[in-house]
Design a protein around this motif. Structure first.
Motif, short mmCIF file in Angstrom:
data_model
loop_
_atom_site.label_atom_id
_atom_site.label_comp_id
_atom_site.label_asym_id
_atom_site.label_seq_id
_atom_site.Cartn_x
_atom_site.Cartn_y
_atom_site.Cartn_z
N THR A 1 46.27 51.52 0.00
CA THR A 1 46.89 52.60 -0.76
C THR A 1 46.98 52.32 -2.26
O THR A 1 47.47 53.16 -3.00
N ASP A 2 46.53 51.13 -2.71
CA ASP A 2 46.55 50.86 -4.15
C ASP A 2 45.42 51.65 -4.80
O ASP A 2 44.26 51.33 -4.62
N THR A 3 45.78 52.64 -5.58
CA THR A 3 44.76 53.51 -6.16
C THR A 3 43.74 52.72 -6.98
O THR A 3 42.54 52.86 -6.82
N ASN A 4 44.27 51.86 -7.87
CA ASN A 4 43.37 51.15 -8.77
C ASN A 4 42.50 50.15 -8.03
O ASN A 4 41.29 50.10 -8.20
N VAL A 5 43.13 49.36 -7.16
CA VAL A 5 42.38 48.32 -6.45
C VAL A 5 41.29 48.96 -5.60
O VAL A 5 40.15 48.48 -5.56
N GLU A 6 41.64 50.06 -4.94
CA GLU A 6 40.64 50.72 -4.11
C GLU A 6 39.51 51.29 -4.95
O GLU A 6 38.35 51.32 -4.54
N ALA A 7 39.86 51.75 -6.17
CA ALA A 7 38.81 52.27 -7.05
C ALA A 7 37.87 51.14 -7.46
O ALA A 7 36.65 51.30 -7.45
N TRP A 8 38.44 49.97 -7.77
CA TRP A 8 37.59 48.83 -8.10
C TRP A 8 36.70 48.48 -6.92
O TRP A 8 35.51 48.24 -7.04
N ASN A 9 37.35 48.45 -5.75
CA ASN A 9 36.66 48.09 -4.53
C ASN A 9 35.45 48.99 -4.32
O ASN A 9 34.32 48.53 -4.12
N SER A 10 35.69 50.32 -4.42
CA SER A 10 34.57 51.20 -4.11
C SER A 10 33.51 51.13 -5.22
O SER A 10 32.32 51.24 -4.96
N ASN A 11 33.97 50.86 -6.45
CA ASN A 11 32.99 50.69 -7.53
C ASN A 11 32.13 49.45 -7.33
O ASN A 11 30.93 49.46 -7.61
N ILE A 12 32.77 48.40 -6.84
CA ILE A 12 31.99 47.19 -6.55
C ILE A 12 30.95 47.52 -5.49
O ILE A 12 29.77 47.19 -5.60
N GLN A 13 31.40 48.22 -4.45
CA GLN A 13 30.47 48.53 -3.37
C GLN A 13 29.34 49.44 -3.85
O GLN A 13 28.20 49.33 -3.38
N GLU A 14 29.67 50.34 -4.78
CA GLU A 14 28.61 51.18 -5.35
C GLU A 14 27.61 50.32 -6.12
O GLU A 14 26.40 50.45 -5.97
N LEU A 15 28.21 49.45 -6.95
CA LEU A 15 27.36 48.63 -7.82
C LEU A 15 26.37 47.79 -7.04
O LEU A 15 25.21 47.66 -7.42
N ILE A 16 26.81 47.21 -5.94
CA ILE A 16 25.89 46.33 -5.22
C ILE A 16 24.85 47.11 -4.42
O ILE A 16 24.01 46.54 -3.76
N LYS A 17 24.96 48.43 -4.51
CA LYS A 17 23.89 49.22 -3.90
C LYS A 17 22.79 49.49 -4.92
O LYS A 17 21.68 49.88 -4.58
N THR A 18 23.10 49.32 -6.22
CA THR A 18 22.10 49.59 -7.25
C THR A 18 21.02 48.52 -7.20
O THR A 18 21.25 47.41 -6.72
N ASP A 19 19.86 48.87 -7.72
CA ASP A 19 18.73 47.96 -7.66
C ASP A 19 19.04 46.61 -8.28
O ASP A 19 18.61 45.57 -7.81
N GLU A 20 19.83 46.68 -9.34
CA GLU A 20 20.09 45.45 -10.07
C GLU A 20 20.81 44.41 -9.21
O GLU A 20 20.57 43.22 -9.31
N TYR A 21 21.75 44.91 -8.36
CA TYR A 21 22.60 43.96 -7.64
C TYR A 21 22.41 44.02 -6.12
O TYR A 21 23.21 43.49 -5.38
N ASN A 22 21.37 44.70 -5.66
CA ASN A 22 21.32 44.91 -4.21
C ASN A 22 21.00 43.65 -3.42
O ASN A 22 20.92 43.68 -2.20
N TRP A 23 20.87 42.55 -4.07
CA TRP A 23 20.74 41.28 -3.34
C TRP A 23 22.12 40.69 -2.99
O TRP A 23 22.23 39.68 -2.35
N MET A 24 23.15 41.39 -3.45
CA MET A 24 24.51 41.00 -3.02
C MET A 24 24.90 41.96 -1.92
O MET A 24 24.96 43.16 -2.11
N LYS A 25 25.16 41.39 -0.72
CA LYS A 25 25.31 42.28 0.43
C LYS A 25 26.70 42.16 1.06
O LYS A 25 27.24 41.07 1.22
N LEU A 26 27.24 43.31 1.40
CA LEU A 26 28.49 43.33 2.16
C LEU A 26 28.07 43.59 3.61
O LEU A 26 27.75 44.71 3.98
#
Ligand SMILES: Nc1ncnc2c1ncn2[C@@H]1O[C@H](COP(=O)(O)OP(=O)(O)OP(=O)(O)O)[C@@H](O)[C@H]1O
Ligand SMILES: Nc1ncnc2c1ncn2[C@@H]1O[C@H](COP(=O)(O)OP(=O)(O)OP(=O)(O)O)[C@@H](O)[C@H]1O
Ligand SMILES: [Mg+2]
Ligand SMILES: [Mg+2]
Lengths: 503, 329, 316, 326
Positions: free
Chosen positions: D181-206
């Motif tokens: 329920t932490d708005t900010n933390v969850e926003a960071w979390n989803s942004n991290i997950q978005e970022l690692i889907k980009t070509d630049e970082y897609n070698w980092m896998k969740l």
């Protein structure tokens, strides 16, 4: 007789609002069995608790083996040679026999020179020796909860012998034992007596006093009344001392005209407890059930009244076959059970008389689920008058009544259900002579009014004195039946022990 | 029981006095507290959930039982209800909330009554279970209110929050149930001596299952109100409630040992806790100090109860003996 | 067969299951992490077990451990070594827990209520005494968790735990005191008649438990460089759950310490185990609850059966 | 109002803004101003720093001639629930405070009460974690959601590459949040997950969001133990985790300390730990060469709070402070 080993002088003990002991003196000699008797609340147990350090007297002296003593707790009195077996068992159900026997005075040895460590081997040896002396075998490592009443009693005795006591106190040891176990107990008492022990013996069963005691001291309302040689007195005299007047008829049975067979139990059966039970009873009859403890009498009656869910068989009342699945059904049909254990099953002692009486049939005392307190009170008052319950008012808490009056409340409670068949399980257990006679009188009067009574009792004189017929049970079966004319104490006992007799 | 009743009477008066003193003190220190709006919308409204659950909890404790899982039942039922509401609409949400509450209560009740596991153990375990289910299912996220919940949790009726009416109705019903009805009498019987009560033909197992189930239902009701009030709820919202409800019941003079107690005390205690909670907040007393005040009041009341208890019973015993002596001669 | 036996069986089955399905579960680092969690739960549960055997309970344990954590940290903050703050924390735990014992025995307040009240006092006093939490604790403070490793492997807290278990097992079998605990739990009045000073024994039981909470607090507190005021709040339920799962009856008078040990281990196992199985630790509470319920239901059914058999006539 | 400013403003803004306060002096001077600050929780260093900052700011304002009363209270750490926050808010609303600054435990749960406060004319500022946008006047976002996530992932990627990982040698990552329920933390979390889907970082896998994202809740001990489990799952190999993000002020230090406490530590040159926290909380782990926690996104919450108090007189703009980097 020998030297005096114990002397209590002018003991006074008060509880808030109660003068429990008023200037009571008592002495005990080596090798004698000295009985104390008196009605409920006379102060017998209190006197013994003062002696054993549970209570401290307000004034008075205790001399044990010639020395003036003051005990702060029971352990101190044990250690100076006084051992007591309390009226209410003080065993620890979840602990083993061995742990129980030595609780509070375990033998230990020093390890590393300073650490006291329990010495199980020594305790075990000592325990075995004691049981040999008592001529009994009990596994020292079983938990108490798996033992039967008699065995528990035996552990209590064994426990008291773990101290090097020369004074042994039994506070109503036979209340939950039957004849055979009582006999076994008596032989132990006699052998201990031969060893030179002084024994104090408290009981409501006067026959027992005449059987094994040498002297008897009577207390009444906390007052010392008399000390007599048992050989030089008789039952009537004792009772007169106890109740303060002479009493003649202990079993006031009125002969009533018996009606037809009203109630029959056929092919009753409960796996592991009851086997093929058949009996019948006529209207107005008092039918007795004798047997040793654990013979299954309580079980049978509970089963018949729907209190044992797994039992099977037929119950026929007034020619109609009943289907009883729980006690509510039984009550509806007029089959009512009064438990042997007043405090545990019979009454809610923290509630008032009226509340206890209305409890089984609250529906009749309520409108739309709301209790009609006026009606409750009125009905209770009626019964209090009818069977002479001595209490100030119907809203009096049962806890504050004497044992006999409590028993009467449980009978009143049963009567309020308007039973056709009333089952009384040990109706006079732990009740004093006076109240006993009153209860017997009530029972007689009830049959006079057409009620039919099934009565379980472990006191044969009571059964013989009150019942029209007596069934004898053994190990879950009915093994004999005697009519009032044929029944004698010997015959019943023999049947109960050996299982033979006219079936 | 008469002694007990007399005792309760005086103890309830003591509670009432405490309530009045606290109330007066807070009002003097900060008159804001006295505004009807604050009293209704905050002071009362905030304790309604606790109050609602403490009603069945009183019954449970009177039978000698306890329920450590109430708060978790609340959140679990609200959560599943809200999920259902999201899919099937508000009505379904309400029904599911109550069904889940009932199921949780039955679960506790059946294990306690039929399997005969002590209530403390059963509800300790089910506390973990319900908490864990809520947490696992939401993964730690909130669930959101739905219209029916908002109707009872955040709407006004005649200018007064709806839940206050609900609480008043429930309190009256429970009072009658416990003090006047055959059901209540039997509950006392079970608490004082369950064996003897069974030998009066009372089906104890059924009674116990019923009160735990009733408790589950009340938890569901409280849950609806709570989620309506906050518009969302998280898995851990219920954990603090468990012991708080027990505190209220005990503060109200119900013995944790079972057999004595009444609902007037519980209701008074609910009000005391409510006034304290919101009152100390208006006085800007930090939350930690508030906790101390709660603890201290509980201890004082326990000690007071013990003293009153001892005095009354020994006095009563004396009266009894003299009365008996007079009567029997 | 006893509850302890079945629990052990269950534990072994779970461990075998994990060996097959949870890859990497038996890595040294995970086992040691598991032990760390087990250590503090167990040590507190040993104390709780003693209390519950006397048919009392302590719901203030969590709040009390929080207080003790802060006491340990405020000493540790000044650079005092564990040799100082461990004993002091234990002593403080003993004293505070003794207060619980005195409340219960002297004022005749039932244990659950008395400790419920002191919970609130402990929780409330703490934030007043220290403003906020204690941070930046020096290396001397975290030594126990970070550096103290036996043979470079076993966390020193495990040694503490072993000492507590062995002492506990011997104590419960060979001391007079332990017999008194059981006696009180079985039959308080009987114990009194047998010369047991019931009140004093209960107070001592709480005091010993308090000292053990002190050890738990030090293990919890030294796990990182910060100690917060609510560190262990709510943990009492885990301690009680371990005891109950171990087969000790809340009615008192029965239950073996070895059961508590197994119970605590099973509960500590749940969260890491499911995480290694690819399940979110969010489910661990539910699984713990399920295990406790299954266990108590199974043993209740078992007891019922037994009672039926031994009550048969002739079978005495 | 738009809450997200993607480019972090320079740190000096803080100093510049100081001059803004006296500008409004006229309308507020002489009148008593009650400002209430409601943190997510008390007794946790991130939030305790806010308290210090708030108190300093209040003092400063007093020195500047304002009659300011600061009320600071919040739920204890183990009871960081919206109920507690709402209870406190209600009390303040009744007293008629002038402004409230809130770090929301649960945005949706607190918003109705915030709206009620707004109706009474109370100014609402949210900080750290936002409420629903229409329930507050101003949200102070210490750092934009993308900004934090980007900083974390960028740095982690750089560090991982240094340790020999990259597109041809991919890594597994894990994330430790606090509650969902932490708005900010969850926003960071989803942004991290978005970022690692980009070509630049897609070698980092969740690999498995169920088991590899942790939500230990506000409980300190639970946070530590789950961090311990996570550390024990780290190391070399496809079935292990090589990079862990602790994205709250409790989880980042927990990763650091559990690494120190771990037996058989995963090699420091094979894994990366990182996170978001106050400088103090991470200082010692970062300084320790043997600890793979080499950097964190740090900021000074004390200034954050000072600043908030100061800003209350001029609501005009949204401010984002700089994310200081090591
Ligand atoms: N702890 C106590 N507190 C108050 N009154 C007590 C206490 N113990 C006994 N009494 C009272 O003291 C009196 C004597 O009781 P006591 O138990 O000695 O009688 P008893 O002769 O043993 O009776 P019974 O035959 O029923 O065992 C009774 O009136 C009883 O109510
Ligand atoms: N003295 C005893 N020894 C062993 N077991 C006993 C004893 N008394 C009762 N039991 C157990 O209790 C069960 C029920 O016995 P029950 O009470 O029905 O017998 P009873 O004939 O009514 O005895 P009592 O005379 O004690 O009332 C028995 O099956 C037995 O297992
Ligand atoms: Mg007696
Ligand atoms: Mg019987």
């Amino acid at each position: 007789m020998g030297e005096t080993v114990l002397e209590l002088k002018n003991i006074v003990k008060t509880f808030p609002g109660v003068l429990a002991l008023n200037d009571v003196s008592f002495d005990l000699e080596k090798g004698e069995v000295h009985a104390i008797c008196g009605e409920n609340g006379a102060g017998k147990s209190t006197l013994m608790k003062v002696l054993s350090g549970v209570y401290q007297p307000d004034s008075g002296e205790i001399h044990v083996n010639g020395q003036n003593r003051k005990f702060a707790n029971p352990m101190e009195s044990y250690k100076s040679g006084v051992s007591i077996i309390f009226q209410e068992t003080s065993l620890f159900e979840e602990m083993t026999v061995l742990e129980n026997m030595f609780l509070g005075h375990e033998t230990s040895k020093k390890t590393l020179g300073f650490l006291p460590v329990l010495n199980y081997r020594e305790m075990r040896e000592k325990a075995r020796e004691i049981f040999k002396r008592l001529n009994t075998k009990i596994d020292l490592d079983t938990k108490i909860k798996t033992l039967g009443m008699a065995q528990k009693q035996m552990v209590e005795i064994a426990k008291s012998l773990t101290f090097d006591a020369n004074i042994l106190i039994f506070d109503e040891p036979t209340a939950s034992l039957t004849q055979r176990e009582v006999d076994a107990l008596f032989s132990i008492i006699l052998s201990l007596k031969k060893e030179g022990m002084g024994i104090v013996y408290i009981s409501h069963r006067l026959e027992e006093i005449f059987e094994i005691c040498d002297r008897v001291t009577v207390l009444r309302d906390g007052q010392y009344i008399s000390t007599k040689n048992v050989g030089g007195t008789n039952k009537d005299e004792l009772v007169a001392d106890m109740v303060g007047r002479t009493m003649h008829n202990y079993y006031p049975k009125t002969e009533t005209e018996l009606g037809d067979v009203i109630f029959r139990v056929e092919n009753f059966y409960d796996e592991g407890f009851l086997e093929n039970i058949n009996f019948e009873v006529r209207k107005g009859e008092i039918l007795g059930f004798a047997g040793l403890a654990g013979a299954g009498r309580t079980e049978l009656m509970e089963a018949v009244c729907g209190l044992a869910p797994k039992a099977q068989g037929e119950v026929i009342l007034d020619g109609k076959k009943l289907s009883i699945s729980d006690y509510t059904d039984a009550m509806k049909e007029g089959l009512v059970y009064v438990s042997e254990d007043r405090g545990k099953y019979g009454l809610i002692v923290d509630m008032s008389i009226e509340e206890n009486i209305s409890m089984p049939q609250l529906k009749d005392f309520s409108k739309f689920g709301i209790i009609d307190r006026k009606k409750e009170s009125a009905v209770a008052a009626e019964y209090m008058k009818e069977i002479t319950i001595k209490a100030p008012s119907p809203d009096f808490t049962v806890n504050n009544l004497s044992g006999g009056n409590q028993q009467k409340v449980s009978i009143a409670k049963a009567l309020a259900i308007q039973p056709k068949i009333l089952v009384l399980d040990e109706p006079t257990r732990g009740v004093d002579v006076n109240a006993k006679a009153e209860i017997h009188k009530i029972i007689s009067e009830l049959t006079g009014k057409g009620l039919t009574i099934l009565m379980i009792s472990s006191e044969l004189p009571e059964l013989l004195g009150m019942c029209d017929r007596i069934y004898v049970m053994k190990e879950g079966r009915i093994v004999g039946c005697f009519s009032r004319q044929d029944a004698t104490q010997d015959k019943i006992l023999k049947t109960a022990l050996e299982g033979e007799g006219e079936e | 029981m008469k002694t007990v009743k007399k005792l309760k009477f005086t103890f309830n008066i003591a509670l009432l006095l405490i309530l009045i003193v606290i109330f007066a003190a807070i009002s003097i220190l900060n008159p804001v507290f006295l505004s009807p709006e604050y009293l209704l919308n905050v002071v009362l409204r905030n304790v309604v959930e606790l109050g609602l659950i403490s009603l069945p909890m009183t019954l449970i404790i009177i039978t000698g039982g306890i329920d450590l899982s109430v708060g978790n039942i609340m959140v679990l039922s609200a959560m599943v209800g809200a999920m259902a509401a999201g899919r099937m609409g508000s009505v379904a949400g309400v029904i599911v909330t109550f069904l889940v509450g009932l199921a949780c209560g039955l679960f506790n009740g059946i294990i306690i009554a039929k399997v005969k596991v002590p209530a403390m153990v059963t509800t300790l375990a089910s506390m973990f279970l319900f908490l864990g289910l809520t947490r696992g299912m939401t993964g730690g996220d909130s669930v959101y209110a739905f219209p029916a919940a908002e109707a009872v949790g955040s709407k006004l009726f005649l200018g007064i929050p709806v839940q206050i009416f609900i609480y008043m109705i429930c309190a009256v019903l429970f009072y009658i149930l416990l003090a006047k009805s055959t059901f209540g009498r039997r509950l006392f019987g079970i608490g004082l001596n369950s064996n003897a009560t069974k030998y009066c033909g009372v089906d104890i197992e059924k009674m116990l299952i019923r009160i735990y189930a009733l408790s589950g239902l009340m938890c569901a009701l409280a849950a609806l109100i709570m989620i309506g009030r906050f518009s969302s709820l998280r898995y851990d919202a219920g954990t603090n409630i468990n012991l708080k409800v027990i505190t209220i019941v005990v503060l109200g003079g119900t013995s944790i040992l079972g057999g004595t107690g009444d609902l007037k005390g519980t209701i008074l205690a609910t009000l005391i806790i409510g006034v304290l909670n919101s009152g100390l907040t208006v006085l800007n007393i930090p939350i930690d100090t508030q906790t101390i005040v709660h603890g201290t009041i509980l201890i004082i009341s326990l000690i007071a109860y013990e003293i009153v208890n001892r005095r009354t019973s020994s006095k009563r015993l004396k009266e009894v003996k003299t009365e008996l002596l007079k009567k029997t001669g | 067969m006893t509850t302890e036996f079945y629990l052990l069986l269950f534990l072994i089955l779970v461990l075998l299951f994990l060996a097959v399905f949870a890859k990497g579960f038996y890595d040294l680092s995970n086992l040691m992490n598991l032990l760390n969690r087990f250590n503090y739960v167990l040590i507190a549960a040993v104390g709780m077990n003693m209390i519950i055997i006397t048919s009392n309970i302590d719901v203030s344990a969590g709040a009390l451990v929080s207080v003790l954590c802060i006491i340990a940290a405020s000493l540790g903050k000044q650079g005092l070594p564990i040799g100082v703050f461990l004993p002091v924390t234990m002593a403080a735990g003993a004293v505070l827990s003794m207060i619980n014992g005195l409340f219960i025995t002297k004022l005749h307040i039932p244990a659950i209520v008395a400790t419920l009240a002191t919970t609130q006092l402990f929780q409330g006093v703490l934030p007043l005494a220290v403003n906020g939490s204690i941070y930046d604790l020096p290396a001397t403070f975290t030594w126990l968790a970070y550096d103290a490793k036996l043979f470079g492997i076993f966390p020193a807290s495990t040694v503490l735990m072993l000492v507590v278990i062995v002492t506990g097992l011997l104590f419960m079998k060979y001391s007079k005191f332990s017999k008194k605990l059981y006696a009180i739990g079985n039959n308080k009045n009987g114990a009194r008649l047998a010369g047991v000073n019931v009140d004093r024994t209960i107070v001592i039981a709480y005091t010993i438990a308090g000292a053990l909470y002190g050890i738990t607090a030090v293990i919890i507190g030294t796990a990182s460089q910060r100690v917060t005021t609510t560190m262990a709040n709510g943990k009492e339920m885990t301690f009680i759950a371990a005891v109950v799962l171990g087969g000790t009856s809340t009615a008192g008078g029965s239950g073996k310490l070895i059961g508590t040990v197994i119970g605590a281990f099973i509960l500590s196992l749940v969260s890491p185990a499911i995480n290694y199985l690819g399940i979110s630790p969010d489910w661990s509470d539910a699984i713990m609850g399920g295990i406790i319920i299954l266990s108590v239901v199974a043993s209740a059914v078992n007891i019922k059966k037994k009672r039926r058999i031994s009550a048969a006539p002739g079978g005495r | 109002k738009d809450t997200d400013t993607s480019a972090p403003a320079p740190a000096q803004t803080t100093k510049d803004e100081q001059s803004a306060a006296p500008a409004d002096q006229k309308d507020t001077q002489g009148k008593k101003i009650k400002i209430a600050v409601l943190p997510k929780m008390k007794g946790e260093n991130y939030w305790d720093a806010c308290q210090v900052g708030a108190e300093d700011a209040a003092k400063e304002l007093k020195d500047a001639g304002y009659d300011v009363e600061l009320l600071y209270d919040g739920p204890p750490q183990d009871q960081a629930t919206n109920q507690k926050q709402v209870d406190l808010l209600e009390g303040w609303i009744a007293q008629g405070v002038d402004a409230v600054a809130v770090g929301c435990v649960d945005a949706s749960a607190i918003s109705p009460t915030l709206k009620k406060a707004q109706e009474k004319g109370i100014k609402i500022v949210t900080f750290d974690s936002d409420s629903e946008p229409d329930a507050r006047d101003l949200f102070i976002n210490q750092a934009s959601y993308e900004g934090v996530a980007k900083a974390l992932v960028e740095n982690a990627a750089a560090e991982l590459k240094e340790k020999g990982y990259g597109p041809e040698n991919p890594v597994n990552i894990a994330i430790m949040g606090q509650t969902k329920t932490d708005t900010n933390v969850e926003a960071w979390n989803s942004n991290i997950q978005e970022l690692i889907k980009t070509d630049e970082y897609n070698w980092m896998k969740l690999q498995n969001p169920d088991s590899d994202i942790y939500y230990p809740g506000a409980d300190e001990v639970e946070t530590q133990t789950q961090a311990g489990t996570l550390i024990s799952r780290m190391g070399e190999g496809a079935d292990k985790i090589q990079c862990a993000f602790g994205i709250t002020s409790m989880t980042a230090p927990a990763l650091g300390s559990q690494y120190e406490a771990s037996t058989n530590k995963p090699p420091v040159d094979k894994i990366v730990l990182t996170g978001v926290a106050t400088p103090n909380a991470l200082k010692s782990y970062i300084l320790n060469e043997q600890n793979p926690l080499k950097f964190g996104v740090l900021w000074n919450t004390m200034d954050l709070a000072i600043w908030r108090c100061r800003r209350r007189t001029s609501w005009r703009q949204e401010i984002s402070p700089q994310i200081p980097r090591r």
